[in-house]
Motif scaffolding. Structure first.
Motif, PDB file in Angstrom:
ATOM      1  N   SER A  44       0.832  -1.199   0.000  1.00  0.00           N
ATOM      2  CA  SER A  44       0.000   0.000   0.000  1.00  0.00           C
ATOM      3  C   SER A  44       0.867   1.249   0.000  1.00  0.00           C
ATOM      4  N   VAL A  45       0.273   2.342  -0.446  1.00  0.00           N
ATOM      5  CA  VAL A  45       0.903   3.660  -0.383  1.00  0.00           C
ATOM      6  C   VAL A  45      -0.124   4.642   0.159  1.00  0.00           C
ATOM      7  N   ILE A  46       0.367   5.757   0.669  1.00  0.00           N
ATOM      8  CA  ILE A  46      -0.502   6.804   1.168  1.00  0.00           C
ATOM      9  C   ILE A  46      -0.532   7.943   0.144  1.00  0.00           C
ATOM     10  N   CYS A  47      -1.724   8.450  -0.123  1.00  0.00           N
ATOM     11  CA  CYS A  47      -1.907   9.492  -1.130  1.00  0.00           C
ATOM     12  C   CYS A  47      -2.439  10.754  -0.464  1.00  0.00           C
ATOM     13  N   MET A  48      -1.664  11.825  -0.546  1.00  0.00           N
ATOM     14  CA  MET A  48      -2.091  13.104   0.016  1.00  0.00           C
ATOM     15  C   MET A  48      -2.905  13.868  -1.013  1.00  0.00           C
ATOM     16  N   ASP A  49      -4.075  14.330  -0.582  1.00  0.00           N
ATOM     17  CA  ASP A  49      -4.924  15.184  -1.410  1.00  0.00           C
ATOM     18  C   ASP A  49      -4.928  16.569  -0.775  1.00  0.00           C
ATOM     19  N   ALA A  50      -4.248  17.520  -1.422  1.00  0.00           N
ATOM     20  CA  ALA A  50      -4.123  18.885  -0.893  1.00  0.00           C
ATOM     21  C   ALA A  50      -4.555  19.862  -1.981  1.00  0.00           C
ATOM     22  N   PRO A  51      -5.818  20.305  -1.976  1.00  0.00           N
ATOM     23  CA  PRO A  51      -6.309  21.181  -3.036  1.00  0.00           C
ATOM     24  C   PRO A  51      -5.364  22.350  -3.277  1.00  0.00           C
ATOM     25  N   PRO A  52      -4.846  22.510  -4.499  1.00  0.00           N
ATOM     26  CA  PRO A  52      -3.795  23.504  -4.746  1.00  0.00           C
ATOM     27  C   PRO A  52      -4.232  24.943  -4.511  1.00  0.00           C
ATOM     28  N   GLU A  53      -5.510  25.240  -4.691  1.00  0.00           N
ATOM     29  CA  GLU A  53      -5.961  26.616  -4.486  1.00  0.00           C
ATOM     30  C   GLU A  53      -5.918  27.012  -3.010  1.00  0.00           C
ATOM     31  N   LYS A  54      -5.848  26.016  -2.125  1.00  0.00           N
ATOM     32  CA  LYS A  54      -5.828  26.293  -0.690  1.00  0.00           C
ATOM     33  C   LYS A  54      -4.541  25.827  -0.006  1.00  0.00           C
ATOM     34  N   SER A  58       1.524  25.091   1.579  1.00  0.00           N
ATOM     35  CA  SER A  58       1.695  24.098   2.629  1.00  0.00           C
ATOM     36  C   SER A  58       2.366  22.834   2.091  1.00  0.00           C
ATOM     37  N   VAL A  59       1.993  22.408   0.894  1.00  0.00           N
ATOM     38  CA  VAL A  59       2.608  21.217   0.299  1.00  0.00           C
ATOM     39  C   VAL A  59       4.073  21.488  -0.028  1.00  0.00           C
ATOM     40  N   GLN A  60       4.383  22.664  -0.545  1.00  0.00           N
ATOM     41  CA  GLN A  60       5.773  23.005  -0.812  1.00  0.00           C
ATOM     42  C   GLN A  60       6.590  22.986   0.477  1.00  0.00           C
ATOM     43  N   ASN A  61       6.003  23.512   1.561  1.00  0.00           N
ATOM     44  CA  ASN A  61       6.677  23.452   2.862  1.00  0.00           C
ATOM     45  C   ASN A  61       6.861  22.011   3.315  1.00  0.00           C
ATOM     46  N   TYR A  62       5.841  21.191   3.086  1.00  0.00           N
ATOM     47  CA  TYR A  62       5.921  19.776   3.465  1.00  0.00           C
ATOM     48  C   TYR A  62       7.114  19.110   2.794  1.00  0.00           C
ATOM     49  N   LEU A  63       7.261  19.345   1.499  1.00  0.00           N
ATOM     50  CA  LEU A  63       8.350  18.708   0.758  1.00  0.00           C
ATOM     51  C   LEU A  63       9.710  19.224   1.220  1.00  0.00           C
ATOM     52  N   LYS A  64       9.793  20.513   1.512  1.00  0.00           N
ATOM     53  CA  LYS A  64      11.054  21.093   1.985  1.00  0.00           C
ATOM     54  C   LYS A  64      11.439  20.516   3.346  1.00  0.00           C
ATOM     55  N   GLU A  83       0.597  20.611  -9.349  1.00  0.00           N
ATOM     56  CA  GLU A  83      -0.457  21.361 -10.023  1.00  0.00           C
ATOM     57  C   GLU A  83      -1.832  20.855  -9.622  1.00  0.00           C
ATOM     58  N   GLN A  84      -1.956  19.565  -9.437  1.00  0.00           N
ATOM     59  CA  GLN A  84      -3.230  18.994  -8.994  1.00  0.00           C
ATOM     60  C   GLN A  84      -3.315  18.885  -7.480  1.00  0.00           C
ATOM     61  N   GLY A  85      -2.173  18.947  -6.801  1.00  0.00           N
ATOM     62  CA  GLY A  85      -2.178  18.859  -5.347  1.00  0.00           C
ATOM     63  C   GLY A  85      -2.173  17.433  -4.830  1.00  0.00           C
ATOM     64  N   PHE A  86      -1.461  16.528  -5.523  1.00  0.00           N
ATOM     65  CA  PHE A  86      -1.396  15.128  -5.118  1.00  0.00           C
ATOM     66  C   PHE A  86       0.053  14.735  -4.836  1.00  0.00           C
ATOM     67  N   VAL A  87       0.254  13.973  -3.763  1.00  0.00           N
ATOM     68  CA  VAL A  87       1.569  13.442  -3.417  1.00  0.00           C
ATOM     69  C   VAL A  87       1.385  11.999  -2.958  1.00  0.00           C
ATOM     70  N   VAL A  88       2.222  11.102  -3.473  1.00  0.00           N
ATOM     71  CA  VAL A  88       2.202   9.702  -3.048  1.00  0.00           C
ATOM     72  C   VAL A  88       3.389   9.458  -2.116  1.00  0.00           C
ATOM     73  N   LEU A  89       3.099   8.842  -0.966  1.00  0.00           N
ATOM     74  CA  LEU A  89       4.107   8.599   0.063  1.00  0.00           C
ATOM     75  C   LEU A  89       4.130   7.120   0.429  1.00  0.00           C
ATOM     76  N   ASN A  90       5.271   6.668   0.925  1.00  0.00           N
ATOM     77  CA  ASN A  90       5.277   5.301   1.438  1.00  0.00           C
ATOM     78  C   ASN A  90       4.414   5.232   2.700  1.00  0.00           C
ATOM     79  N   ASP A  91       3.903   4.051   2.983  1.00  0.00           N
ATOM     80  CA  ASP A  91       2.910   3.856   4.044  1.00  0.00           C
ATOM     81  C   ASP A  91       3.613   3.464   5.342  1.00  0.00           C
ATOM     82  N   LEU A  92       3.474   4.298   6.372  1.00  0.00           N
ATOM     83  CA  LEU A  92       4.049   3.993   7.687  1.00  0.00           C
ATOM     84  C   LEU A  92       3.081   3.216   8.578  1.00  0.00           C
TER      85      LEU A  92
END
Length: 336
Positions: A44-54, A58-64, A83-92
């Motif tokens: 499994s993987v974890i998928c972050m849904d972060a609407p880009p208009e809002k 925050s997502v850029q800060n997350y990645l940094k 651009e869509q506000g999606f990030v795939v992460l490994n599942d902890l």
């Protein structure tokens, strides 16, 4: 599926060439949501849904910050589409510290878990460098404590600070903030709580670090030991603060050589955080219609009264609390 979940599902199909099932995993207090994509073989993987208009910043800060905290057990980025506000992460995994602690209310077990978290916190702090993350400065501290009169007092209580109450508030905050500002500075996760720590087979997993700043060394320890959703007896907390202090000194972190001074710093930092969180939880209900956190406000009022009555510098805040909510301990959820 709602529109965002459908978009995420369609995007994931372009990233993986095997079928998966997408299920809801968690939601933050802001607009971010997490889904788990589970494949036929059980991976499994974890998928972050972060609407880009809002949430773009925050997502850029997350990645940094993720890269800055890469020496810890933080999620690895497997794919992203900002651009869509999606990030795939490994599942902890799905075992939060909070869940483990509430399922097994054993003090010795809680202490073992918290000591592991303290070890990870020290590793986080040892990597600190100035001028990498924004400063947790006076303006930010003041902005946060003002959430208390602006949202908890005004909206939750429906009251205003008259001349007398405003004088108590101003005097108390004027005594509080310099003690916090004088503390040594390190990287501050800012939400180092048991809901954001994961029990894994290797080491403690750490989530939700996108708001990290460079600030007072006691902040994350307060977050961990004076939590919103679980509470321990003061003797238990004191023992763990001592354990942290001993470990931090041995590791070469810039904590006070005198424990009494360090504990005072810890308590003053707690007052700032408790005022802020009471305001945030009130705002989440009155502005955003999210009532999940509102029942935990009394816990922070209890924390505040216990601490402010111990220090003469904080007596004005204690007097204000007595006028606003009285001196009776309020009932909350889990207490051990």
């Amino acid at each position: 599926m709602d529109t965002r979940q459908t978009q995420l599902n369609d995007w994931l199909k372009t990233q993986f060439d095997r079928p998966f099932e997408l299920t809801f995993a968690a939601a933050d207090a802001d607009y971010r949501r997490y889904f788990r994509a589970t494949f036929a073989d059980g991976d499994s993987v974890i998928c972050m849904d972060a609407p880009p208009e809002k949430m773009r910043e925050s997502v850029q800060n997350y990645l940094k910050v993720r890269d800055l905290f890469a020496h810890l057990n933080v999620p690895t980025v497997l794919a992203k589409d900002l651009e869509q506000g999606f990030v795939v992460l490994n599942d902890l995994g799905d075992t939060q510290y909070l869940r483990a602690m509430t399922d097994y209310p054993d003090e010795a077990g809680h202490k073992a878990l918290l000591l592991e978290a303290i070890d990870e916190l020290i590793q986080l702090q040892l990597a600190s460098q100035p001028n990498v993350l924004p400063e947790y400065d006076r303006a930010k501290l003041l902005e946060e404590v003002n959430l208390f009169p602006n949202w908890f007092v005004a909206k939750e209580l429906g009251k205003e600070l008259n001349f007398k109450k405003k004088k108590l508030w101003d005097e108390g905050i004027a005594n509080l903030l310099p003690v916090i500002e004088a503390q040594p500075k390190v990287y501050v996760h800012r939400d180092f709580i048991v809901r954001n720590l994961m029990l894994t087979r290797e080491r403690v997993g750490i989530l939700d670090f996108q708001d990290a700043l460079y600030g007072a060394i006691t902040y994350d320890l307060v977050s961990l030991l004076r939590d919103a959703f679980i509470e321990w007896e003061e003797e238990f907390v004191l023992d763990l603060v001592i354990r942290y202090w001993e470990k931090a000194r041995a590791a070469g972190l810039p904590v006070h050589a005198n424990f009494d001074e360090f504990y005072r710093d810890f308590e003053f930092m707690g007052v700032q955080r408790h005022l802020k969180v009471a305001g945030i939880f009130a705002r989440l209900w009155h502005r955003d219609g999210k009532d999940k956190y509102r029942p935990e406000i009394p816990r922070f009022l209890n924390y505040l009264r216990r601490t402010t009555r111990r220090y003469h510098e904080l007596a004005p805040i204690y007097a204000l609390l007595l006028e606003l909510v009285g001196d009776e301990e309020l009932q909350t959820g889990y207490t051990f």
